[in-house]
Structures are given as C-alpha cells and as structure tokens.
Design a protein around this motif. Sequence first.
Motif: not given
Length: 507
Positions: A204-209
């Motif tokens: 699970v990849m969480l990206h803040a951008g």
Amino acid sequence: MTPSAALNPVPARFNLARYCLAENARLRPDAPALTVVGDKAARRWTHAELDLRVRRLAAGLRALGLPSGARVMIRMGNEANAALCYFSAIAAGYVALLASSQLTFEEAAFLLRDCGASALALGAAFEKEAHEGEAIVLRGADLERLGESDPLDDYADTAADDPAYLVYTSGTTSRPKGVLHAHRAAWGRRPMREHWTGLGPGDVMLHAGAINWTYTLGVGVVDPLSAGACAVLYNGHPDPAVWPRLIETRRATVFAAVPGVFRQILKYGAPERADLSSLRHALSAGAALPPSLLAEWRARTGKEIYEAFGMSEISTFVSSGPTTPVRPDSPGRPQPGRVVAALPQEGGATPLPAGETGLLAVRRDDPGMMLRYWNRPEEERDAFRGDWFVSGDLVEFDADGYMWRHGRVDEVMNAGGYRVSPAEVEKTLLDFDGVTEAAAAERPGRDADATIIKAYVVMRDGAPQDEQALLAHCRAHLAAYKCPRAAIFLDALPRNANGKLNRAALP
C-alpha cells in the motif's frame, strides 16, 4: 555497461496503461488498486474495476473523433477522475497532460495553447472555467457520460517509442516547457522497484503529493499499479497530522513525500501517537534530505527514509534503498541498469573519475529518457552531448558510486570573484546545532559594486537565533571566501508547490 545489460529490453509494442492495469486485473482482480481519501467518503477501485473504467472512458474519448496523437489536458486536483482520465487517454492512444491544480486560469490557458490540446477535462473546482479555442471541454457530467461507453476490447496498440504523456517543468525559463515522454517511460521505471521503492503485490503506497507532479504520478500511482500494489492519494484538508493517521488507518507499507512534509510531521504531526507498524520504509525526493531531518525521523519513528534524485526528463535514477544503504546527505547510487556520470563542465563526453565535480549526465538510450522537449528544438540540442543527456546539476561520484551534490551550475555564487557552490555552504549551515533548514544566496553587499554570500536559516523551536555564533561556525569549517557575511533567520524557507527551494524568493 549498457542499460540492456541490467534491464530486459523494452517490448516493441507497449502501452503504458495496459502495462499498469491489464495484467493485474487478470492476476488479482479483487485486490485494491486505487483509493482516494479526503474530507468526503473514500473512493476505492479494485484492479478489475479500474481496468474496466479506464477502457470504458477510453472508448468514450475515441468516440469524440480526436485526431491521432491528440493531446488531452487534465485540469484536476487529487481526485479519482484525474487518474482515470490520465490512463484512459493513454489507453485510447492519445497523449495525456496532467496540469497542476494550483495554476491560475491564465497559466492553464497557456498550457492548453502550448500543447495544442484537442480535449480539456476539468475537475470539480474548475467546471465553471470558460476556456477559449478549439479544444473540446469535458466537465464532470461529460466524463460520466463518456465513462458509460462500451469498453474497448483492448488497449491501443502503441509502439514503445510512441508519445504517451506530457509534463511541464518550470526549469530556468520564463515559461514552462513541455517534456514529452514515450510509453516506454513506465518500463524504464523498473529499476526503482527493486532498488528504491521496494514495491510488490499487496503493498500500500501512500503519497503526500499532488497527482500532476511527476514524483507523485510515477511513484504514487504508476509504480504501485504496475507492481500489483494499491495507490492511496489524499485530497482533504492540509494537516501534518493526517499522514501518520493515514499510515495507520490505511495500513500503508510505503510512504512517500518531500522533505518539507517529513519536517511538518515531526513538528506538528506527533508520529509517536500513531501505529506505524505497517510501514516498511519511507521515500523522499524533490529536494535534498537534510541529515538532521533523517536522524530525527529515524529516532522518533524507528523507520528508514530512502532518498532519491531525479528530473522530469528521466524521472528517478539515483537512490538509496533496499539494495543500497543510506549515506546521509547523499541521494544514493545510480540504480543498476542506469548509466550515469559526471561530465566536464567545459565540454566533452568522457566521464570524470571518482572525486571530481562535473555536470550530471545520463545515457540517452535509457528507456526512461524523454522523447524530446515540446516545441523547443534549441533547448533539446543544448541538453544532449553525444550519447549523454546533460543536466545543470553539479555532482561528484565517490569511489563507492555514491553521488554528492554541489548545487546547480546556474546557481553557483560568484562573491568576491570566487565561485562557490550554495550546496557546500548549506551543508555547513545545517551542521550548526538547532538549524533545521538552510539556504545560501549571493546578494548585494554594502558596496554597491560587490556581492556577498548571505545565509538563510530556520531554527528548531526554542533554539537561539545567534547570528554571530552561526557565522563563527561557518568560519571554522569553510574557507574565508565561502563564508556567509550575514545571516537571516526565517520561519520557513520559500518553496514552490513541489517543495523545492525558491532561491529567487529569498529576501
């Protein structure tokens, strides 16, 4: 070593959207693929659902009768339709352009004209905009209608070198310039999976951008989908505390952000209060990761940050990661399969030996390399030197292959007749106790005909703002001509929307 020595050759017929979606729809149809969370209820698509929705909207776009190779501009925030439109345009054989949601109407209109878009898809915040020109404007209701079309049987039969998407970069020019990428760009990202992100099925990849930024689009969406993982994007109210909370509730295994976000989390987000046990590691790019920030993150979370270096023209190609131990202040080593070097500033195509500073260069036959600049042939000629794409970054490689940055050639200061790299001064400033952010710039001195180096620093809460002690520290560690003559204390350094230092905005 050529790229093909470590990378399988790119298939001759290759579609970026098919590569990301079709195989995982077959292998793991019910596994989560894309989740968008925010102030409203989360939207969640499985791999099978995303594949079907993309092929439906792609069929709808084709029904508009757009010309072959048409550009489809997408003006949206971090909403589900942004990813859907991006992949659908590529699936249909068109060229997708995800534009920043922070652009003004005037700036967006420039991009629309410059790329010659045949269609413009508008997000919820922009539906009332009235754009002039011949582009077909698609609003929410239009996209919903087109998305009900009978799905394409298959993705467009494109060649690996066919254009797939455009990104715009500000660079050092007065107007943003388009960077045109081929479908093979997704294949060229494969070294990142093993040597930086560590992504695989079930992650699970969480990206803040923001999704329009190449860092977010690539690392936060393209990479997890192609790896059979789940991409999580956030479009709610900005809040540093939301990231630890999302890591906990979404059971994120990888978290990606710029250094400024990590700094905000540590300052306001109380990461110790969240359950970060699912997180394997974090990723940082877009700006240099200060060693002090890395050390504090490690101490307070027990997790590693793998840094990387890249650019719009080729994405990320130097990194630390599961196969490359972190060395603070270095973004890492060239990923296996990449051919990277420092070339002499004055010209020539022979790589410099370890320990010598030159211009960062990447072999132009790397599958991740751009096709060309959009309608900028003169800049394209200047960017290539023989078999190399040459950037404006000054770097050196040590004996172990780690890259060390010395700023950009267009940022080198010339105070008192000496050429000084801002990066060298900034590294010394960051070594001073209490400094959390630092920048150096050439500014006018008391003598109207001379310039001096000024330091700009952000101190940790409670740390004293002692200019004389800071300057004395610099004198103890730098040659006299490199030392700042004055220091300015700021609450934060000016940065652009992608978190990069805006050196021109320093007071």
